[in-house]
Write an enzyme that holds these catalytic residues in place. Structure first.
Site, mmCIF file in Angstrom:
data_model
loop_
_atom_site.group_PDB
_atom_site.id
_atom_site.type_symbol
_atom_site.label_atom_id
_atom_site.label_comp_id
_atom_site.label_asym_id
_atom_site.label_seq_id
_atom_site.Cartn_x
_atom_site.Cartn_y
_atom_site.Cartn_z
ATOM 1 N N LYS A 1 5.218 -13.140 -13.292
ATOM 2 C CA LYS A 1 3.819 -12.970 -12.884
ATOM 3 C C LYS A 1 2.973 -14.157 -13.323
ATOM 4 O O LYS A 1 2.074 -14.607 -12.588
ATOM 5 C CB LYS A 1 3.273 -11.665 -13.451
ATOM 6 C CG LYS A 1 3.913 -10.415 -12.850
ATOM 7 C CD LYS A 1 3.446 -9.149 -13.547
ATOM 8 C CE LYS A 1 4.162 -7.913 -13.009
ATOM 9 N NZ LYS A 1 3.747 -7.560 -11.640
ATOM 10 N N ALA B 1 0.804 -1.218 0.000
ATOM 11 C CA ALA B 1 0.000 0.000 0.000
ATOM 12 C C ALA B 1 0.837 1.269 0.000
ATOM 13 O O ALA B 1 0.350 2.347 -0.361
ATOM 14 C CB ALA B 1 -0.935 0.013 1.209
ATOM 15 N N LYS C 1 7.828 2.771 9.970
ATOM 16 C CA LYS C 1 8.276 3.686 8.917
ATOM 17 C C LYS C 1 7.260 4.809 8.721
ATOM 18 O O LYS C 1 6.048 4.604 8.865
ATOM 19 C CB LYS C 1 8.474 2.932 7.611
ATOM 20 C CG LYS C 1 9.694 2.020 7.608
ATOM 21 C CD LYS C 1 9.911 1.413 6.230
ATOM 22 C CE LYS C 1 11.193 0.582 6.206
ATOM 23 N NZ LYS C 1 11.442 0.007 4.862
#
Length: 360
Positions: free
Chosen positions: A125, A11, A42
């Site tokens: 992927k 995110a 963080k």
């Protein structure tokens, strides 16, 4: 009516941030960010919390029972992990299946290309996608056009440098290859529609705003800025040579990941600039559904208006903590971030010229 519970991995990144903003603005979703315990303090994570995003602590490499617990009561998982972390999603997908997640969005969010040797990043992927299908886990794969934010050239005056990551001074081939474009900020708006739409379940989606060529972008930039931009055309032979060299140099991966960054950057140029893969017509051939057809009422960010904001000095840049090449450091003086992926993979004595930055 209860809100859809969405767990978002990554995110704090560029794509993840767009998705978080889009889902929160929509109002139908509760957004929960999955965060590594080591990253919990963080500043970027604190900003997520300040914006109303719930935080759940868990590492993707944690034991399965911990992942299942982190997925408790989650309806939708959206993953935006980094290029080198693609296969870390497989344990998460297995846990999602056991936790009863209703839809899993693996980390797509790149330009269209076919699997099987065109782009290493695509093939990484696809390994994850195949694992998801073997699990019979409900999914949606979402790819996007080349970002507005990476598409335009530097102006000689330097007045758009503040919003740029690199000089973006190469035109691939003859510059006439059509490519799909997407404003990074629109990705979250698209996702709010896609994950709520039963038509997109177990489908591939291309979320894009318009189709343009590099020559058209240069011409529009010159018109709006009233500045002449030099054309630096890079022939197909040079692009292909870069791809071959980057592939040869990356044979030691994953023990030397520094060698893989030039590879996927060169392969991006080869795919959308030479082959012309990043085209809605080709996407439909590959089995994608297009957002322009699914959501004709959607009003994307206007490309011309975006470029006008860049020239006015009011646009927001992407990856502005990364120094991409020595050649452009004089144009883009920045303080290197210690947790920047480019900084960690390219020590000061090993930075080489990299033509474009990747989206994911």
């Amino acid at each position: 009516m209860s809100k859809t519970q969405v767990l978002l991995v990554g995110a704090a990144g560029e794509t993840g941030g767009s998705i978080a903003n889009g889902l929160l603005s929509d109002g139908r979703f509760d957004v929960i960010a999955l965060v590594r315990p080591a990253s919990i303090h963080k500043p970027a994570i604190q900003r997520l919390s300040d914006n109303g995003i719930q935080i759940r602590k868990c590492d993707l490499k944690a034991p399965e029972e911990h992942l299942i617990e982190a997925l408790s009561e989650i309806d939708v998982v959206i993953s935006c992990v980094g290029p080198a972390e693609q296969q870390d999603q497989i344990p998460l997908a297995k846990a999602a299946k056991k936790a009863g997640v209703k839809r899993f969005i693996p980390c797509g969010f790149i330009t269209v290309s076919p699997p099987g040797g065109v782009m290493w990043l695509r093939d990484e992927k696809e390994i994850v996608y195949n694992q998801i299908r073997q699990l019979w886990l409900p999914y949606t794969i979402v790819d996007v056009g080349w970002w507005y934010q990476l598409s335009y050239p530097r102006l000689p005056s330097g007045r758009v440098d503040y919003a740029m990551t690199s000089g973006n001074d190469e035109i691939i081939g003859d510059g006439n290859m059509p490519t799909a474009l997407t404003d990074l900020r629109d990705i979250g708006r698209y996702m709010a529609m896609i994950i709520s739409d039963p038509r997109t379940l177990n489908k591939k989606i291309l979320a894009y705003n318009l189709v343009s060529t590099q020559n058209q972008i240069y011409q529009l930039m010159e018109e709006l800025a009233e500045e002449k931009v030099d054309r630096n055309y890079v022939p197909e032979e040079t692009i292909c040579s870069r791809v071959v060299a980057a592939r040869q140099a990356s044979e030691t991966y994953p023990f030397d990941p520094i060698k893989f960054i030039p590879r996927y950057l060169a392969e991006y140029q080869y795919s959308w600039g030479i082959r012309g893969d990043n085209n809605p017509e080709y996407a439909k051939y590959l089995g994608y559904h297009l957002t322009t057809e699914l959501y004709p009422e959607f009003q994307p960010t206007d490309f011309r208006e975006y470029l006008e904001s860049v020239i006015r000095g009011t646009a927001k840049g992407v990856y502005t903590d990364r120094v991409i090449s020595r050649k452009h450091q004089r144009h883009f003086p920045r303080t290197e971030s210690s947790d920047s992926p480019i900084h960690s993979h390219f020590p000061a004595d090993r930075v080489q010229r990299i033509p474009h930055v990747a989206m994911i």
